[in-house]
Enzyme design. Structure first.
Site, short mmCIF file in Angstrom:
data_model
loop_
_atom_site.label_atom_id
_atom_site.label_comp_id
_atom_site.label_asym_id
_atom_site.label_seq_id
_atom_site.Cartn_x
_atom_site.Cartn_y
_atom_site.Cartn_z
N LYS A 1 18.50 -0.26 -4.98
CA LYS A 1 19.00 0.94 -5.65
C LYS A 1 17.78 1.82 -5.94
O LYS A 1 16.74 1.31 -6.38
CB LYS A 1 19.69 0.54 -6.96
CG LYS A 1 20.13 1.68 -7.83
CD LYS A 1 21.40 2.32 -7.32
CE LYS A 1 21.72 3.60 -8.09
NZ LYS A 1 22.56 4.52 -7.28
N GLY B 1 0.80 -1.22 0.00
CA GLY B 1 0.00 0.00 0.00
C GLY B 1 0.84 1.27 0.00
O GLY B 1 0.40 2.31 0.47
N ARG C 1 -3.25 -11.16 -5.80
CA ARG C 1 -4.68 -10.87 -5.59
C ARG C 1 -5.21 -10.10 -6.78
O ARG C 1 -4.45 -9.70 -7.65
CB ARG C 1 -4.82 -10.02 -4.34
CG ARG C 1 -3.94 -8.77 -4.45
CD ARG C 1 -4.16 -7.77 -3.35
NE ARG C 1 -3.10 -6.80 -3.26
CZ ARG C 1 -3.01 -5.68 -3.96
NH1 ARG C 1 -3.95 -5.38 -4.85
NH2 ARG C 1 -2.00 -4.86 -3.80
P1 ADP Z 1 -3.07 -2.13 -6.14
O1 ADP Z 1 -1.70 -2.66 -6.33
O2 ADP Z 1 -4.18 -3.07 -6.36
O3 ADP Z 1 -3.23 -0.82 -6.78
P2 ADP Z 1 -2.79 -0.86 -3.64
O4 ADP Z 1 -1.33 -0.94 -3.32
O5 ADP Z 1 -3.36 0.43 -4.02
O6 ADP Z 1 -3.15 -1.98 -4.63
O7 ADP Z 1 -3.58 -1.47 -2.42
C1 ADP Z 1 -4.94 -1.82 -2.54
C2 ADP Z 1 -5.61 -1.55 -1.25
O8 ADP Z 1 -5.06 -2.33 -0.24
C3 ADP Z 1 -5.47 -0.13 -0.81
O9 ADP Z 1 -6.65 0.19 -0.16
C4 ADP Z 1 -4.28 -0.17 0.14
O10 ADP Z 1 -4.39 0.86 1.09
C5 ADP Z 1 -4.44 -1.54 0.74
N1 ADP Z 1 -3.22 -2.26 1.05
C6 ADP Z 1 -2.45 -2.96 0.21
N2 ADP Z 1 -1.45 -3.57 0.83
C7 ADP Z 1 -1.56 -3.25 2.12
C8 ADP Z 1 -0.84 -3.58 3.33
N3 ADP Z 1 0.21 -4.39 3.32
N4 ADP Z 1 -1.25 -3.04 4.47
C9 ADP Z 1 -2.31 -2.24 4.50
N5 ADP Z 1 -3.04 -1.91 3.44
C10 ADP Z 1 -2.69 -2.40 2.26
P1 ADP Z 2 4.22 -1.55 -2.29
O1 ADP Z 2 4.40 -2.95 -1.80
O2 ADP Z 2 3.94 -0.59 -1.21
O3 ADP Z 2 3.28 -1.48 -3.45
P2 ADP Z 2 6.43 -1.34 -4.19
O4 ADP Z 2 7.69 -2.06 -3.92
O5 ADP Z 2 5.51 -1.95 -5.17
O6 ADP Z 2 5.67 -1.12 -2.81
O7 ADP Z 2 6.77 0.16 -4.61
C1 ADP Z 2 5.78 1.15 -4.66
C2 ADP Z 2 6.25 2.34 -5.48
O8 ADP Z 2 7.45 2.91 -4.92
C3 ADP Z 2 6.63 2.03 -6.92
O9 ADP Z 2 5.52 2.00 -7.77
C4 ADP Z 2 7.58 3.17 -7.24
O10 ADP Z 2 6.89 4.37 -7.50
C5 ADP Z 2 8.33 3.35 -5.94
N1 ADP Z 2 9.55 2.52 -5.93
C6 ADP Z 2 9.64 1.26 -5.46
N2 ADP Z 2 10.90 0.80 -5.58
C7 ADP Z 2 11.62 1.78 -6.13
C8 ADP Z 2 13.01 1.92 -6.50
N3 ADP Z 2 13.89 0.94 -6.30
N4 ADP Z 2 13.39 3.10 -7.06
C9 ADP Z 2 12.52 4.10 -7.24
N5 ADP Z 2 11.23 4.04 -6.92
C10 ADP Z 2 10.76 2.90 -6.36
#
Ligand code: ADP
Ligand code: ADP
Ligand code: MG
Length: 451
Positions: free
Chosen positions: A201, A164, A292
């Site tokens: 990185k 999230g 999911r």
């Molecule tokens: P998507 O990758 O589907 O766009 P998001 O990262 O926006 O997903 O997360 C979808 C929903 O789940 C959001 O409401 C986000 O706040 C919540 N969410 C996702 N992962 C977590 C987490 N590890 N803890 C709390 N809320 C989460």
């Molecule tokens: P979450 O589990 O919260 O979705 P992600 O690992 O998918 O976290 O990263 C969420 C966002 O953070 C990415 O979509 C990007 O915008 C930024 N991000 C993640 N990793 C990097 C990176 N190594 N360098 C720059 N931006 C990053």
């Protein structure tokens, strides 16, 4: 096919899943919290069970009450939606123990991909390119500095169990590392119940490009193309589209085949998303896999005509995928705006309250997935996203124009929403040229760098 499914979620995604069940002639059980007694998703379901008080942890995260609700109502399967318990392996296991089908991948896969440091290791071993970073979790300050020196600053600290958009921070130099590591560990511990961290990185101007996949338990895996999700507010997606302006046919195939390889490497089954960052030179790197349904799945549905939620349910019953890779086409262009009860002009401050007017747009190529209607109360207990508007047209310019029209017709009163902010993004000259990266809001829309 199942006779009855319990939908373990609320809001627009619960409504979306109930609609899919209706089409498949499956009865539905909604769950709700005491604060949600009048919520839209309840009125759409055949039955509804209250699973606890308003606080999320007491209701929508209450495993014992949700499983009991399924047992009592005779539901054979549970669809978890996104967020909440969707990526919780204990919940999937509890379903299994009670002979209820969890509509999602096997528990072991959720566990493996839920640890993002472990997921990186698995992917690297499978030959999937990952963002350069630590091979394992970070143990202590000296270990973290060693890895960071090798990578070169800036680096990113991430929580292994994060999600999230939370638990992520950028470190610009060795001095910052001391404090940042300590804070990140405490935060990760409090937010995710696990203080494990890893380093990556920091890519300067990446695009977030993800690939939707579907896998059945007969060994078939297909990719449904990419979604560009670079328009983010503090690492959270705000607007998504497909195709990406920078993904060519050959890059799409390489991304897709890599995502399929990632899915194969973990024995994936059901719908999933492989997230990548794409750099200026069009090189892509795995960041994580979401096990999911995703918020932005309708973008792909509009483009391919594949009903992803229906496929999820079919796959869970043991049926093979309804399509092969060669039958999947990517037609036109689709955009999604996540409408939130929040004030875009005040740092996206939540704006709970009663919706006094809710009037939705109509017309070809316009889809509104919403969890509210006139009279609904938006509670501060839950995620502020109240609806998604998805628009399709043959061209990107056409889809943008259609979205502008749709958002102008979406009349919401009683709360503040991100509609004006979304309209400003759509009108931005850089956005219209497809010149975007994950810093778009800060660099092109004047958003504060903080956080
Ligand atoms: P998507 O990758 O589907 O766009 P998001 O990262 O926006 O997903 O997360 C979808 C929903 O789940 C959001 O409401 C986000 O706040 C919540 N969410 C996702 N992962 C977590 C987490 N590890 N803890 C709390 N809320 C989460
Ligand atoms: P979450 O589990 O919260 O979705 P992600 O690992 O998918 O976290 O990263 C969420 C966002 O953070 C990415 O979509 C990007 O915008 C930024 N991000 C993640 N990793 C990097 C990176 N190594 N360098 C720059 N931006 C990053
Ligand atoms: Mg992510």
């Amino acid at each position: 096919m199942f006779n009855k499914i319990l939908v373990s979620n609320r809001g627009e995604i619960a409504c979306r899943i109930i609609q899919a069940c209706r089409e498949l002639k499956i009865e539905t059980v909604a769950i709700y919290s005491e604060a949600d007694a009048d919520a839209l998703h309840i009125s759409l379901a055949d039955e509804a069970v209250c699973v606890g008080p308003a606080a999320n942890k007491d209701s929508y995260l209450n495993v014992a009450n949700i499983i009991s609700a399924a047992v009592v109502t005779g539901a054979e399967a549970i669809h978890p939606g996104y967020g909440n318990l969707s990526e919780n392996p204990d919940f999937a296991e509890a379903c299994e123990a009670c002979k209820i089908t969890f509509i999602g991948p096997p528990t072991e896969v959720i566990t493996q991909m839920g640890d993002k440091a472990r997921a990186r290791r698995i992917m690297r071993e499978a030959g999937v390119p990952v963002v350069p970073g630590s091979a394992n979790g970070i143990r202590d300050l000296s270990g973290a500095r060693e890895v960071a020196d090798q990578l070169g600053y800036p680096v990113m600290i991430k929580a292994a169990r994060g999600g999230g958009g939370r638990g992520i921070r950028v470190i610009h130099n060795a001095e910052q590392m001391v404090q940042a590591l300590e804070q990140a560990r405490t935060e990760a511990h409090n937010a995710f119940g696990d203080g494990e961290l890893y380093l990556e990185k920091y890519l300067e101007e990446p695009r977030h490009i993800e690939v939707q996949i579907l896998a059945d338990n007969h060994g078939n895996i297909v990719y449904l193309g990419e979604r560009e999700c670079s328009i983010q507010y503090r690492h959270q997606k705000l607007l998504e589209e497909s195709p990406s302006s920078v993904v060519s046919g050959s890059l799409r195939r390489r991304l897709g085949e890599t995502a399929v390889k990632a899915a194969e490497a973990v024995g994936y089954c059901n719908a999933g998303t492989v997230e990548f960052l794409l750099d200026e030179r069009r090189r892509f790197y795995f960041i994580e896999m979401n096990t999911r349904i995703q918020v932005e799945h309708p973008v792909t549905e509009m483009l391919t005509g594949v009903d992803i939620v229906r496929e999820q349910i079919r796959i869970a019953t043991g049926e093979p995928l309804s399509c092969e890779q060669g039958q999947i086409w990517f037609n036109g262009h689709a955009l999604e705006c996540r409408i939130m009860a929040a004030d875009g002009d005040r740092d996206f401050a939540p704006s709970p309250g009663r919706i006094t007017r809710w009037q939705t747009p109509v017309g070809p190529g316009v889809r509104v997935d919403s969890g509210v209607s006139a009279g609904s109360v938006v509670s501060s207990h839950y995620d502020p996203m109240i609806a998604k508007v998805i628009c399709w047209d043959q061209t990107r310019a056409g889809a943008i124009a259609r979205m502008e029209g749709a958002l102008q017709s979406l009349k919401v009163e009683g709360i503040r929403t991100t509609i004006p902010y979304h309209l400003r993004i759509l009108g931005n000259a850089y956005f219209r040229r497809g010149e975007i990266d994950t810093h778009f809001l800060e660099r092109r829309m004047g958003l504060d760098e903080g956080g």
